[in-house]
Motif scaffolding. Sequence first.
Motif, short mmCIF file in Angstrom:
data_model
loop_
_atom_site.label_atom_id
_atom_site.label_comp_id
_atom_site.label_asym_id
_atom_site.label_seq_id
_atom_site.Cartn_x
_atom_site.Cartn_y
_atom_site.Cartn_z
N ARG A 1 -10.96 4.20 -1.97
CA ARG A 1 -11.34 2.77 -1.97
C ARG A 1 -10.94 2.09 -0.67
O ARG A 1 -11.66 1.22 -0.17
CB ARG A 1 -10.70 2.09 -3.17
N ASP B 1 0.46 9.90 -4.64
CA ASP B 1 -0.55 10.79 -4.08
C ASP B 1 -0.03 11.56 -2.88
O ASP B 1 -0.33 12.75 -2.70
CB ASP B 1 -1.80 10.00 -3.69
N LEU C 1 0.82 -1.20 0.00
CA LEU C 1 0.00 0.00 0.00
C LEU C 1 0.86 1.26 0.00
O LEU C 1 0.51 2.27 -0.64
CB LEU C 1 -0.94 0.00 1.21
N SER D 1 -7.32 11.23 -3.69
CA SER D 1 -6.76 9.94 -4.11
C SER D 1 -7.84 8.87 -4.24
O SER D 1 -8.60 8.62 -3.29
CB SER D 1 -5.72 9.46 -3.08
N THR D 2 -7.95 8.32 -5.44
CA THR D 2 -8.90 7.23 -5.66
C THR D 2 -8.55 6.01 -4.83
O THR D 2 -9.43 5.32 -4.29
CB THR D 2 -8.93 6.86 -7.16
N MET D 3 -7.25 5.74 -4.71
CA MET D 3 -6.78 4.58 -3.94
C MET D 3 -7.23 4.70 -2.48
O MET D 3 -7.77 3.76 -1.88
CB MET D 3 -5.26 4.48 -4.02
N LEU E 1 1.79 1.98 -3.47
CA LEU E 1 0.67 2.39 -4.30
C LEU E 1 0.25 3.85 -4.05
O LEU E 1 -0.23 4.53 -4.97
CB LEU E 1 -0.53 1.45 -4.08
N VAL E 2 0.38 4.33 -2.81
CA VAL E 2 -0.07 5.69 -2.49
C VAL E 2 1.06 6.71 -2.51
O VAL E 2 0.85 7.89 -2.21
CB VAL E 2 -0.78 5.73 -1.11
#
Length: 474
Positions: free
Chosen positions: A70, A56, A49, A65-67, A52-53
């Motif tokens: 979610r 952002d 994670l 942030s779309t992540m 992935l972020v």
Amino acid sequence: MKIGLRILLGYFAIVGVAAWFLLYVFVEQVKPGVRATMEDTLVDTAYLLALLVADDVKAGKLGESTMLERIQSYKRRKIDVNISGHAKRALNYRVTITDAQGIVRFDSFGRAVGRDYSQWNDVKRTLRGEYGARSTRANPLDDNSTVMHVAAPIMDGPQIIGVLTVSKPNATVQPFVERSRKIILQRGALLLGLSLLIGCAFAFWLTHALRKLMRYIADVEAGKKAALPPLGNNEIGTLGRALESMRHQLEGKEYVEELMHTLAHELKSPIAAIQGSAELMQEDMPEAERKHFLGNILNQNARQKQLIDKLLALVRVEKQQRLGAPEPVSLDKLVALARTDLSLTLAARRLTLVVRAQELTVRGDELLLRQALGNLLDNAADFAPEGSSIALDVERVDGQAVIVVRDQGAGIPEYAQARLFERFYSLQRPHGAKSTGLGLPFVREVMALHGGTVEVGNHADGGACARLRLPVSA
């Protein structure tokens, strides 16, 4: 308390302690093992994670942030999963993100945004470039409310720009811990029960066999005619047969009869010679003949005395089960004493004793070892050709002291080699004399008392060779 019950109780105690120890170790290791597995999963999740972020966080767009949106909606999702009989109805991961100063910028539960987490171990250690993790109680008064937090750095190249922490309550894995504990305890109890049943069966078998043996011993003590019961080919059967053999020996059915019969046979010859000489001396005869017959009487009497003395010495060592007080014995000194004892015989037959000896020490009885070595040297002197030499070597071989006595005689005939250690068996000496036949049996018994061995045979280069082996004293 009977021996069977003692063995059974002892077996129960050993099995019980061993079972308790093993079960305690297994049960106590279940919880740490499950939690370590959960921590490993949290580490993987946190690092994934954080990667992935990272973009952002770097752009400062956490709110867009779309992540993260979610991740925040993940908590609200309902599931219906069955794991090893345990129903799971909710998702338990919580994700928080802090900036480089440890201030919470995102919380999937929405509780901690804006708080300073810089002093918590997971954030503090991760910002220092170390592995960050902690386990903290949600309720300070409840041991079961602990939550595991595992952090991963959010990187911008080589720089740490934030920390992502994934947390999960330890209570979510508690059902699996309890299930494993229950299974271990059930299987452990079953194993303990089977062990106890095996112990009971073994104790019954042992007690039954011992009872038969004790009944036999009681009959023997009472003077009854008793036959050894069938005890099998195990250790108890071996013990029973040993007791039966000892009984025969103590009752004199073998040892005493054989000994006395052979002794009577051996004494017949000197007694007959003495009687014949004494009867002839009653008649008138020249002084020279009288002296000859008188010398014959003295020689035969000396032969009887020697026979009886050696027999008594042999009986003593045969009856002796162990050495009373073993002491260090220097083989140098032992060889010197044996040379002194043999000096008259060596001079009379013009023999030379060649000694090659290492300085070694053994533990035992010096007098018995001196007599044993003397017997071997006497035999060598009896069979050595006049004017020849006898070799006496002492050396260390494979941790043992080896004493070798070798003569230059004709050697041992093949027919006699298997009987050398029989009582009263002897070969005719080259000069016509005959020994008592008790020397080698005495040597064998002395070696057995000292934990050693004796071998007698022919040397490859001729002559007889006797070899003693004794443990070297440390």
